[in-house]
Write a protein that holds these residues in place. Structure first.
Motif, PDB file in Angstrom:
ATOM      1  N   ALA A 257       4.813 -14.706  70.746  1.00  0.00           N
ATOM      2  CA  ALA A 257       5.777 -14.718  69.712  1.00  0.00           C
ATOM      3  C   ALA A 257       6.091 -13.218  69.274  1.00  0.00           C
ATOM      4  N   VAL A 258       4.752 -12.537  69.098  1.00  0.00           N
ATOM      5  CA  VAL A 258       4.703 -10.939  68.913  1.00  0.00           C
ATOM      6  C   VAL A 258       5.797 -10.396  69.818  1.00  0.00           C
ATOM      7  N   ILE A 259       5.409 -10.507  71.119  1.00  0.00           N
ATOM      8  CA  ILE A 259       6.210  -9.814  72.088  1.00  0.00           C
ATOM      9  C   ILE A 259       7.479 -10.114  72.078  1.00  0.00           C
ATOM     10  N   THR A 260       7.731 -11.392  71.942  1.00  0.00           N
ATOM     11  CA  THR A 260       9.391 -12.005  71.804  1.00  0.00           C
ATOM     12  C   THR A 260      10.042 -11.393  70.690  1.00  0.00           C
ATOM     13  N   ALA A 261       9.295 -10.973  69.456  1.00  0.00           N
ATOM     14  CA  ALA A 261       9.918 -10.606  68.447  1.00  0.00           C
ATOM     15  C   ALA A 261      10.124  -8.928  68.457  1.00  0.00           C
ATOM     16  N   MET A 262       9.271  -8.315  69.051  1.00  0.00           N
ATOM     17  CA  MET A 262       9.178  -6.990  69.225  1.00  0.00           C
ATOM     18  C   MET A 262      10.309  -6.605  70.452  1.00  0.00           C
ATOM     19  N   ALA A 263      10.567  -7.727  71.288  1.00  0.00           N
ATOM     20  CA  ALA A 263      11.453  -7.276  72.425  1.00  0.00           C
ATOM     21  C   ALA A 263      12.920  -7.306  71.894  1.00  0.00           C
ATOM     22  N   ASP A 264      13.077  -8.365  70.744  1.00  0.00           N
ATOM     23  CA  ASP A 264      14.255  -8.778  70.033  1.00  0.00           C
ATOM     24  C   ASP A 264      14.526  -7.365  69.145  1.00  0.00           C
ATOM     25  N   TYR A 265      13.423  -6.880  68.662  1.00  0.00           N
ATOM     26  CA  TYR A 265      13.802  -5.726  67.716  1.00  0.00           C
ATOM     27  C   TYR A 265      14.070  -4.347  68.703  1.00  0.00           C
ATOM     28  N   ALA A 266      13.444  -4.453  69.816  1.00  0.00           N
ATOM     29  CA  ALA A 266      13.856  -3.173  70.749  1.00  0.00           C
ATOM     30  C   ALA A 266      15.159  -3.313  71.120  1.00  0.00           C
ATOM     31  N   GLU A 267      15.937  -4.395  71.410  1.00  0.00           N
ATOM     32  CA  GLU A 267      17.021  -4.681  72.002  1.00  0.00           C
ATOM     33  C   GLU A 267      18.293  -4.279  70.987  1.00  0.00           C
ATOM     34  N   ARG A 268      17.629  -4.567  69.476  1.00  0.00           N
ATOM     35  CA  ARG A 268      18.664  -3.980  68.685  1.00  0.00           C
ATOM     36  C   ARG A 268      18.760  -2.607  68.276  1.00  0.00           C
ATOM     37  N   HIS A 269      17.423  -1.857  68.639  1.00  0.00           N
ATOM     38  CA  HIS A 269      16.981  -0.493  68.468  1.00  0.00           C
ATOM     39  C   HIS A 269      17.775   0.171  69.551  1.00  0.00           C
ATOM     40  N   ILE A 270      17.743  -0.173  70.845  1.00  0.00           N
ATOM     41  CA  ILE A 270      18.512   0.308  71.923  1.00  0.00           C
ATOM     42  C   ILE A 270      20.002   0.231  71.592  1.00  0.00           C
ATOM     43  N   ALA A 271      20.514  -1.008  71.083  1.00  0.00           N
ATOM     44  CA  ALA A 271      21.919  -0.988  70.974  1.00  0.00           C
ATOM     45  C   ALA A 271      22.513  -0.137  69.825  1.00  0.00           C
ATOM     46  N   GLU A 272      21.494   0.290  69.158  1.00  0.00           N
ATOM     47  CA  GLU A 272      22.021   1.455  67.948  1.00  0.00           C
ATOM     48  C   GLU A 272      21.822   2.831  68.243  1.00  0.00           C
ATOM     49  N   GLY A 273      21.413   3.120  69.797  1.00  0.00           N
ATOM     50  CA  GLY A 273      21.110   4.378  70.216  1.00  0.00           C
ATOM     51  C   GLY A 273      19.830   4.797  70.564  1.00  0.00           C
ATOM     52  N   GLY A 274      19.072   3.966  69.952  1.00  0.00           N
ATOM     53  CA  GLY A 274      17.362   4.403  70.195  1.00  0.00           C
ATOM     54  C   GLY A 274      16.995   4.089  71.771  1.00  0.00           C
ATOM     55  N   ARG A 275      15.733   4.353  71.899  1.00  0.00           N
ATOM     56  CA  ARG A 275      15.193   4.313  73.268  1.00  0.00           C
ATOM     57  C   ARG A 275      14.011   3.098  72.925  1.00  0.00           C
ATOM     58  N   LEU A 276      13.620   2.633  74.029  1.00  0.00           N
ATOM     59  CA  LEU A 276      12.598   1.434  74.238  1.00  0.00           C
ATOM     60  C   LEU A 276      11.211   2.365  73.710  1.00  0.00           C
ATOM     61  N   SER A 277      11.427   3.521  74.295  1.00  0.00           N
ATOM     62  CA  SER A 277       9.850   4.287  74.174  1.00  0.00           C
ATOM     63  C   SER A 277       9.659   4.280  72.492  1.00  0.00           C
ATOM     64  N   HIS A 278      10.502   4.406  71.680  1.00  0.00           N
ATOM     65  CA  HIS A 278      10.440   4.515  70.141  1.00  0.00           C
ATOM     66  C   HIS A 278       9.795   3.384  69.671  1.00  0.00           C
ATOM     67  N   VAL A 279       9.958   2.196  70.304  1.00  0.00           N
ATOM     68  CA  VAL A 279       8.967   0.966  69.848  1.00  0.00           C
ATOM     69  C   VAL A 279       7.940   0.978  70.429  1.00  0.00           C
ATOM     70  N   THR A 280       7.759   0.994  71.818  1.00  0.00           N
ATOM     71  CA  THR A 280       6.350   0.691  72.684  1.00  0.00           C
ATOM     72  C   THR A 280       5.366   1.429  72.279  1.00  0.00           C
ATOM     73  N   ARG A 281       5.801   2.727  71.847  1.00  0.00           N
ATOM     74  CA  ARG A 281       4.890   3.989  71.650  1.00  0.00           C
ATOM     75  C   ARG A 281       3.781   3.384  70.673  1.00  0.00           C
ATOM     76  N   HIS A 282       4.035   2.373  69.711  1.00  0.00           N
ATOM     77  CA  HIS A 282       3.221   1.910  68.570  1.00  0.00           C
ATOM     78  C   HIS A 282       2.471   0.773  69.282  1.00  0.00           C
ATOM     79  N   MET A 283       2.638   0.129  70.395  1.00  0.00           N
ATOM     80  CA  MET A 283       2.341  -1.130  71.061  1.00  0.00           C
ATOM     81  C   MET A 283       0.912  -1.038  71.846  1.00  0.00           C
ATOM     82  N   THR A 284       0.767   0.092  72.281  1.00  0.00           N
ATOM     83  CA  THR A 284      -0.009   0.510  73.445  1.00  0.00           C
ATOM     84  C   THR A 284      -1.424  -0.148  73.110  1.00  0.00           C
ATOM     85  N   GLY A 285      -1.960  -0.262  71.766  1.00  0.00           N
ATOM     86  CA  GLY A 285      -3.424  -0.718  71.622  1.00  0.00           C
ATOM     87  C   GLY A 285      -3.389  -2.173  71.356  1.00  0.00           C
ATOM     88  N   LEU A 286      -2.065  -2.809  71.414  1.00  0.00           N
ATOM     89  CA  LEU A 286      -2.059  -4.182  70.855  1.00  0.00           C
ATOM     90  C   LEU A 286      -3.208  -5.193  71.391  1.00  0.00           C
TER      91      LEU A 286
END
Length: 330
Positions: A257-286
């Protein structure tokens, strides 16, 4: 104690605790108090407010940390933060960076508690939400007994709702900001003594706290515990916080569920002009401590940084993880 049931918090950390980081942490814990990175008052007033102050409502409870030493500017910035929907305004009296020192705020304000008091009074007059302070034990050659007592007496006298104390001195001369996070020795008993002096005031502790076991030990002496790098580098520890710290029902964390929520968040972030790495950089230690964690990190560090990378990278990385605890495989 009117401040609230903030037994656990994630510390404000420059370049780390942005809105994407906080969104991740909120998937892991519903009750832990989250903090923004420090935002300088001038930037909040004159800068790109949506970029600097924007956050998702699911991040609540979330506090805005401000930096500055001008009471009028801090009051205006506090009003802006309250209008954005933050639940607390925190004043930084602990950051030792060169940039902060050149602006005469952060840890150097430990030398001028009267200035901090004036800032707290101005912010309290400007907003109806809690105003808090995060400080050090002292700076440079200050006596930590008198320096911390003076700061606490002043800010509480001006109406501060809580004082969070990083249980180290800051050495503004001779140590880098990075060294100031590790080299000055921790002195937890000094914070405990402050709580004994102010039994009806909210006193929180920060600095070098590595686990929820540590947090529970500190909560025997103070009102709140703030996790910093441990929460960032191994965010999974937050998954047990609601049960162990706040006494809520013990519900197993669904990493899917956490991964799904973050994937949805990343999709919105990318749609607004961001990059996936802006989100995933916080997730490497999960998945620290799980089999497959190394492969998970490799996929994020390579695939997520490629041009055009999308949320599917998160699912690919998650497939590498076996949800078995094995510290040796981390």
């Amino acid at each position: 104690m009117a401040y609230g049931n903030h037994k656990l918090a994630v510390a404000p950390m420059m370049d780390w605790t942005d809105t994407a980081c906080r969104y991740l942490h909120r998937q892991l814990t519903r009750s832990t108090l989250l903090y923004t990175e420090m935002v300088v008052a001038d930037a909040a007033i004159h800068g790109d407010r949506k970029r600097l102050l924007g956050f998702d409502t699911v991040e609540h409870p979330v506090a805005l940390q401000l930096g500055g030493s001008d009471p009028q500017k801090l009051a205006e910035a506090a009003r802006i933060g309250a209008d954005f929907g933050y639940g607390e305004i925190n004043l930084n009296v602990g950051c030792p960076s060169d940039r902060v020192q050149s602006g005469t705020f952060g840890a150097c304000l430990m030398r001028t508690p009267d200035v901090v008091g004036a800032c707290v009074a101005a912010m309290k007059a400007a907003v109806s939400i809690p105003v808090t302070v995060k400080c050090r034990l002292g700076v440079d050659e200050q006596d930590t007994e008198t320096a911390l007592d003076s700061m606490a007496e002043t800010v509480f006298g001006e109406g501060a709702d809580a004082l969070w104390v990083h249980a180290r001195k800051a050495w503004l001369e001779g140590l880098s900001p990075r060294e100031n996070r590790d080299i000055p020795p921790l002195d937890y008993p000094r914070v405990y003594r402050l709580k004994q002096k102010y039994p009806t005031r909210f006193i929180g502790i920060n600095g070098g706290i590595q686990s929820l076991d540590d947090a529970q030990t500190h909560l025997g002496h103070v009102d709140g515990v703030m996790l910093g790098r441990a929460a960032y580098h191994t965010p999974g520890i937050l998954g047990e916080a609601d049960h162990r710290i706040y006494g809520q029902p013990d519900r197993p964390l669904s990493y899917a569920a956490v991964i799904t929520a973050m994937a949805d968040y990343a999709e919105r972030h990318i749609a607004e002009g961001g990059r996936l790495s802006h989100v995933t950089r916080h997730m490497t230690g999960l998945f620290h401590g799980f089999a497959g964690a190394r492969r998970y990190r490799q996929i994020l560090s390579t695939d997520a940084t490629r041009p055009g990378a999308g949320p599917e990278v998160l699912f690919k990385a998650f497939e590498a993880v076996s949800l078995e605890r094995t510290e040796a495989a981390a």
